[in-house]
Every structure is written in structure tokens, then in C-alpha cells.
Motif scaffolding. Structure first.
Motif, PDB file in Angstrom:
ATOM      1  N   GLY A 288     -14.427 -23.616  58.531  1.00 49.77           N
ATOM      2  CA  GLY A 288     -16.068 -24.796  58.802  1.00 49.77           C
ATOM      3  C   GLY A 288     -15.620 -24.814  60.493  1.00 49.77           C
ATOM      4  O   GLY A 288     -14.377 -24.589  60.674  1.00 49.77           O
ATOM      5  N   GLY A 289     -16.846 -25.016  61.369  1.00 48.60           N
ATOM      6  CA  GLY A 289     -16.223 -24.280  62.769  1.00 48.60           C
ATOM      7  C   GLY A 289     -16.760 -25.458  63.405  1.00 48.60           C
ATOM      8  O   GLY A 289     -16.867 -26.889  62.661  1.00 48.60           O
ATOM      9  N   HIS A 290     -17.091 -25.430  65.136  1.00 48.73           N
ATOM     10  CA  HIS A 290     -17.018 -26.522  64.846  1.00 48.73           C
ATOM     11  C   HIS A 290     -18.178 -27.537  65.677  1.00 48.73           C
ATOM     12  O   HIS A 290     -17.907 -28.301  65.608  1.00 48.73           O
ATOM     13  N   LEU A 291     -19.756 -26.929  64.380  1.00 43.31           N
ATOM     14  CA  LEU A 291     -20.350 -26.886  64.438  1.00 43.31           C
ATOM     15  C   LEU A 291     -20.684 -28.188  63.278  1.00 43.31           C
ATOM     16  O   LEU A 291     -21.767 -28.355  62.507  1.00 43.31           O
ATOM     17  N   THR A 292     -19.562 -28.597  62.541  1.00 41.78           N
ATOM     18  CA  THR A 292     -19.398 -29.253  61.264  1.00 41.78           C
ATOM     19  C   THR A 292     -19.006 -30.413  60.781  1.00 41.78           C
ATOM     20  O   THR A 292     -17.541 -30.583  61.880  1.00 41.78           O
ATOM     21  N   TYR A 293     -19.291 -30.837  60.248  1.00 41.43           N
ATOM     22  CA  TYR A 293     -18.478 -32.363  59.916  1.00 41.43           C
ATOM     23  C   TYR A 293     -17.030 -31.840  58.986  1.00 41.43           C
ATOM     24  O   TYR A 293     -16.996 -31.541  58.403  1.00 41.43           O
ATOM     25  N   SER A 294     -16.521 -33.312  59.583  1.00 39.65           N
ATOM     26  CA  SER A 294     -14.933 -32.482  57.889  1.00 39.65           C
ATOM     27  C   SER A 294     -15.300 -33.472  57.250  1.00 39.65           C
ATOM     28  O   SER A 294     -16.348 -34.003  56.821  1.00 39.65           O
ATOM     29  N   PRO A 295     -15.329 -32.771  55.801  1.00 34.04           N
ATOM     30  CA  PRO A 295     -15.272 -33.617  54.936  1.00 34.04           C
ATOM     31  C   PRO A 295     -14.918 -34.691  54.088  1.00 34.04           C
ATOM     32  O   PRO A 295     -15.397 -35.572  53.502  1.00 34.04           O
ATOM     33  N   TYR A 296     -14.084 -35.068  54.963  1.00 34.50           N
ATOM     34  CA  TYR A 296     -13.285 -36.590  55.254  1.00 34.50           C
ATOM     35  C   TYR A 296     -14.377 -37.571  56.345  1.00 34.50           C
ATOM     36  O   TYR A 296     -13.796 -38.619  55.191  1.00 34.50           O
ATOM     37  N   VAL A 297     -14.660 -37.655  56.384  1.00 33.37           N
ATOM     38  CA  VAL A 297     -15.652 -38.374  57.679  1.00 33.37           C
ATOM     39  C   VAL A 297     -17.914 -37.959  57.655  1.00 33.37           C
ATOM     40  O   VAL A 297     -17.610 -36.763  57.790  1.00 33.37           O
ATOM     41  N   VAL A 298     -18.255 -38.559  57.009  1.00 33.07           N
ATOM     42  CA  VAL A 298     -19.834 -37.715  56.702  1.00 33.07           C
ATOM     43  C   VAL A 298     -20.871 -38.402  56.902  1.00 33.07           C
ATOM     44  O   VAL A 298     -20.344 -39.820  56.585  1.00 33.07           O
ATOM     45  N   PRO A 299     -21.988 -38.691  57.742  1.00 40.27           N
ATOM     46  CA  PRO A 299     -22.694 -39.762  58.685  1.00 40.27           C
ATOM     47  C   PRO A 299     -23.823 -39.304  56.660  1.00 40.27           C
ATOM     48  O   PRO A 299     -23.597 -38.588  56.221  1.00 40.27           O
ATOM     49  N   ARG A 300     -24.131 -40.348  56.555  1.00 42.11           N
ATOM     50  CA  ARG A 300     -25.296 -40.999  55.770  1.00 42.11           C
ATOM     51  C   ARG A 300     -25.653 -41.534  55.719  1.00 42.11           C
ATOM     52  O   ARG A 300     -25.432 -42.553  56.310  1.00 42.11           O
ATOM     53  N   LEU A 301     -27.578 -41.764  55.446  1.00 42.13           N
ATOM     54  CA  LEU A 301     -28.248 -42.461  55.466  1.00 42.13           C
ATOM     55  C   LEU A 301     -28.283 -43.399  53.873  1.00 42.13           C
ATOM     56  O   LEU A 301     -28.548 -42.599  53.208  1.00 42.13           O
TER      57      LEU A 301
ATOM     58  N   ASP B 273     -13.567 -40.430  53.072  1.00 43.31           N
ATOM     59  CA  ASP B 273     -12.519 -40.113  51.998  1.00 43.31           C
ATOM     60  C   ASP B 273     -11.373 -40.660  52.276  1.00 43.31           C
ATOM     61  O   ASP B 273      -9.755 -40.718  53.528  1.00 43.31           O
ATOM     62  N   ALA B 274     -10.877 -41.618  51.311  1.00 39.91           N
ATOM     63  CA  ALA B 274      -8.817 -41.821  51.430  1.00 39.91           C
ATOM     64  C   ALA B 274      -8.082 -41.328  51.908  1.00 39.91           C
ATOM     65  O   ALA B 274      -7.221 -41.538  52.424  1.00 39.91           O
ATOM     66  N   ARG B 275      -8.237 -39.777  51.282  1.00 35.54           N
ATOM     67  CA  ARG B 275      -7.431 -39.175  51.610  1.00 35.54           C
ATOM     68  C   ARG B 275      -7.013 -38.605  52.951  1.00 35.54           C
ATOM     69  O   ARG B 275      -6.172 -38.423  53.492  1.00 35.54           O
TER      70      ARG B 275
END
Length: 96
Positions: free
Chosen positions: A42-55, A65-67
Motif C-alpha cells: 500500500g502506498g502513501h495514497l491509500t488508507y490503512s485497512p484498520y481505519v477506513v472512512p465510510r458513508l 478495526d479493533a486489531r
């Protein structure tokens, strides 16, 4: 993140007001983008799989993510503190 224990930070205050600025979820997720599983691409232009914005139901949210709590306790403390400091609604799991 389906099936995983997670914290959802909602873009509304505990009094029901919409949180501003409108891009707060993307900003928060962007700050947390460096926290990734070991060996994850994942590059600097992608979100972490642990912290994701959603609508969710028309409301901007951030799903954490609790992990993350085990991976980086200070990062967890930061996102929980953000929600508490801004009096934002949370759901899904305890923040203590």
C-alpha cells in the motif's frame, strides 16, 4: 472488515449535530494511513485497512478495526481521543 470487532466513529455529535468539516473522516483516515499489517502493500495514497472512512446511512463515519488496539495502542488512543474530544457518537465496541 466484516466479521471483525470494530469501532465506528459517527460524524454526528452526541447532541445530534453533524460534525464539520465535511471531509473529517477522510482526514482522520489519512492521518492513520501508515498503520498497516506487517508486510502489507500500500502506498502513501491509500488508507490503512484498520481505519477506513465510510458513508453509513448518509452519515460520514470512520470504521476502526479493533486489531489496531493491539498493533499500535497509541494510534488506538488517538482515534478514540479524537471521538471523545469532539463529542462524537461511537458504536460497535467500548472505547475504554
Amino acid at each position: 472488515m466484516t466479521g471483525q470487532l470494530q469501532l465506528t466513529i459517527h460524524g454526528t455529535t452526541n447532541e445530534g449535530q453533524r460534525f464539520r468539516p465535511s471531509d473529517w473522516a477522510e482526514r482522520l483516515a489519512g492521518v492513520m494511513s501508515q498503520f498497516r499489517p506487517a508486510g502489507a502493500a500500500g502506498g502513501h495514497l491509500t488508507y490503512s485497512p484498520y481505519v477506513v472512512p465510510r458513508l453509513i446511512d448518509g452519515v460520514r463515519c470512520v470504521v476502526v478495526d479493533a486489531r489496531l488496539r493491539e498493533l499500535e495502542p497509541l494510534a488506538w488512543k488517538f482515534v478514540v481521543g479524537f471521538a471523545q474530544d469532539n463529542n462524537l457518537k461511537t458504536s460497535g465496541m467500548p472505547t475504554d
